[in-house]
Design a protein around this motif. Structure first.
Motif, short mmCIF file in Angstrom:
data_model
loop_
_atom_site.label_atom_id
_atom_site.label_comp_id
_atom_site.label_asym_id
_atom_site.label_seq_id
_atom_site.Cartn_x
_atom_site.Cartn_y
_atom_site.Cartn_z
N VAL A 66 -0.01 5.60 -18.22
CA VAL A 66 -1.16 5.72 -17.31
C VAL A 66 -1.51 4.38 -16.68
O VAL A 66 -2.28 4.33 -15.71
CB VAL A 66 -2.39 6.28 -18.06
N LEU A 67 -0.94 3.29 -17.19
CA LEU A 67 -1.24 1.97 -16.64
C LEU A 67 -0.24 1.53 -15.58
O LEU A 67 -0.43 0.46 -14.98
CB LEU A 67 -1.27 0.93 -17.77
N PHE A 68 0.82 2.29 -15.35
CA PHE A 68 1.87 1.84 -14.44
C PHE A 68 1.35 1.43 -13.06
O PHE A 68 1.68 0.34 -12.58
CB PHE A 68 2.94 2.93 -14.28
N PRO A 69 0.55 2.25 -12.36
CA PRO A 69 0.16 1.86 -11.00
C PRO A 69 -1.07 0.98 -10.91
O PRO A 69 -1.38 0.47 -9.83
CB PRO A 69 -0.10 3.22 -10.33
N ILE A 70 -1.78 0.78 -12.02
CA ILE A 70 -3.10 0.13 -11.94
C ILE A 70 -3.01 -1.35 -11.55
O ILE A 70 -3.82 -1.81 -10.73
CB ILE A 70 -3.87 0.34 -13.26
N PRO A 71 -2.08 -2.16 -12.10
CA PRO A 71 -2.07 -3.58 -11.68
C PRO A 71 -1.85 -3.78 -10.18
O PRO A 71 -2.51 -4.63 -9.57
CB PRO A 71 -0.91 -4.16 -12.50
N PHE A 111 5.95 4.66 -8.89
CA PHE A 111 4.77 4.01 -9.47
C PHE A 111 4.30 2.79 -8.67
O PHE A 111 3.09 2.57 -8.54
CB PHE A 111 5.05 3.64 -10.93
N ALA A 112 5.23 1.97 -8.16
CA ALA A 112 4.80 0.83 -7.35
C ALA A 112 4.15 1.31 -6.05
O ALA A 112 3.09 0.81 -5.64
CB ALA A 112 6.00 -0.08 -7.05
N PHE A 113 4.79 2.30 -5.40
CA PHE A 113 4.19 2.87 -4.19
C PHE A 113 2.85 3.54 -4.50
O PHE A 113 1.91 3.48 -3.70
CB PHE A 113 5.14 3.88 -3.56
N MET A 114 2.77 4.16 -5.66
CA MET A 114 1.52 4.81 -6.05
C MET A 114 0.41 3.78 -6.25
O MET A 114 -0.76 4.04 -5.92
CB MET A 114 1.73 5.61 -7.35
N GLY A 115 0.75 2.61 -6.77
CA GLY A 115 -0.25 1.56 -6.91
C GLY A 115 -0.81 1.13 -5.56
O GLY A 115 -2.03 0.95 -5.42
N VAL A 116 0.07 0.99 -4.57
CA VAL A 116 -0.40 0.64 -3.22
C VAL A 116 -1.27 1.75 -2.65
O VAL A 116 -2.32 1.50 -2.05
CB VAL A 116 0.80 0.34 -2.30
N LEU A 117 -0.83 2.99 -2.83
CA LEU A 117 -1.58 4.13 -2.30
C LEU A 117 -2.96 4.24 -2.95
O LEU A 117 -3.98 4.40 -2.25
CB LEU A 117 -0.79 5.42 -2.54
N LEU A 118 -3.02 4.13 -4.26
CA LEU A 118 -4.31 4.22 -4.94
C LEU A 118 -5.21 3.05 -4.57
O LEU A 118 -6.43 3.22 -4.38
CB LEU A 118 -4.10 4.26 -6.46
#
Length: 236
Positions: A66-71, A111-118
């Motif tokens: 659950v922490l993958f996209p947060i940073p 996950f990296a793209f998801m971090g940018v999206l979120l």
């Protein structure tokens, strides 16, 4: 002649000097922020990579997942769009060095793209349901990308394994509902897509909960959740 009249006149402020001073202050502020921006971006990118690295070799279930996209989302909240993309690229390159390009791609997409999206949705203060649905769509695309990519590398159609699992689930449901029929191929494939979508929806909801509690604690809040979530979590 009065004393007031005899006082020397104050020199008028030079507008060019004022603008020069202001530009110098802005330049100094830029010089102060640039190293901090670079250091934080690199640190959070390496944090995202390290979480993926640890979870790959020492899987702890959903705890680290659950922490993958947060940073990377935090990079967007603090420094904007360009820094978030730099963090995504940096984390991918770092994982490519540590684990190889294949595992690096499996992190970058989704996950990296998801971090940018979120990060973008949280920065714009959109509602949870919007960011969760957008993240769910990206996560669903990421699952199909992973199936296609791993099938390409292994030479086997991994979608068949997914279909077999879904077929067993649907047969079990039909058996308990006492439906004397056999599910057709279209129903099974739609069921597989629905299960992938639901799984990603639940995952994104949990990511939002964790980010809400975690980022609030460090002063980078995300939009407030629905009222029923706040009541359920007993969090003001």
């Amino acid at each position: 002649m009065s004393i007031v009249d005899s006082l020397p006149e104050e020199p008028e402020a030079d507008p060019s000097l004022a603008s020069s001073t202001q530009s110098q202050l802005q330049y100094q502020s830029l010089n102060v922020d640039s190293p901090l921006k670079m250091v934080e971006t690199a640190f959070l990118a390496s944090t995202a990579s390290l979480i993926w690295f640890i979870n790959f070799y020492f899987p702890l279930g959903p705890v680290l997942r659950v922490l993958f996209p947060i940073p990377i989302a935090l990079v967007y909240l603090r420094w904007g769009n360009r820094a978030a993309w730099m963090a995504a690229v940096t984390s991918g390159l770092l994982l490519a060095v540590l684990m190889g390009p294949v595992r690096s791609l499996l992190f970058v997409m989704p996950f990296a793209f998801m971090g940018v999206l979120l990060g973008a949705t949280w920065h714009r203060r959109v509602q949870w349901i919007v960011s969760i649905i957008l993240g769910t769509l990206l996560g669903t695309v990421g699952v199909f990308f992973r199936l296609w990519f791993l099938s390409l590398l292994s030479g086997e159609d991994l979608w068949v394994y997914v279909i077999n699992q879904v077929t067993e689930i649907i047969n079990w449901i039909f058996l308990h509902l006492q439906l004397l029929t056999t599910p057709n191929v279209l129903l099974i494939q739609l069921g597989a897509i629905a299960l992938i979508f639901i799984n990603n929806f639940i995952y994104l909801f949990i990511v939002h909960l964790v980010a809400w509690l975690l980022l609030d604690a460090i002063g980078n809040s995300i939009p407030r959740p629905p009222r029923w979530v706040q009541v359920l979590m007993d969090y003001d």
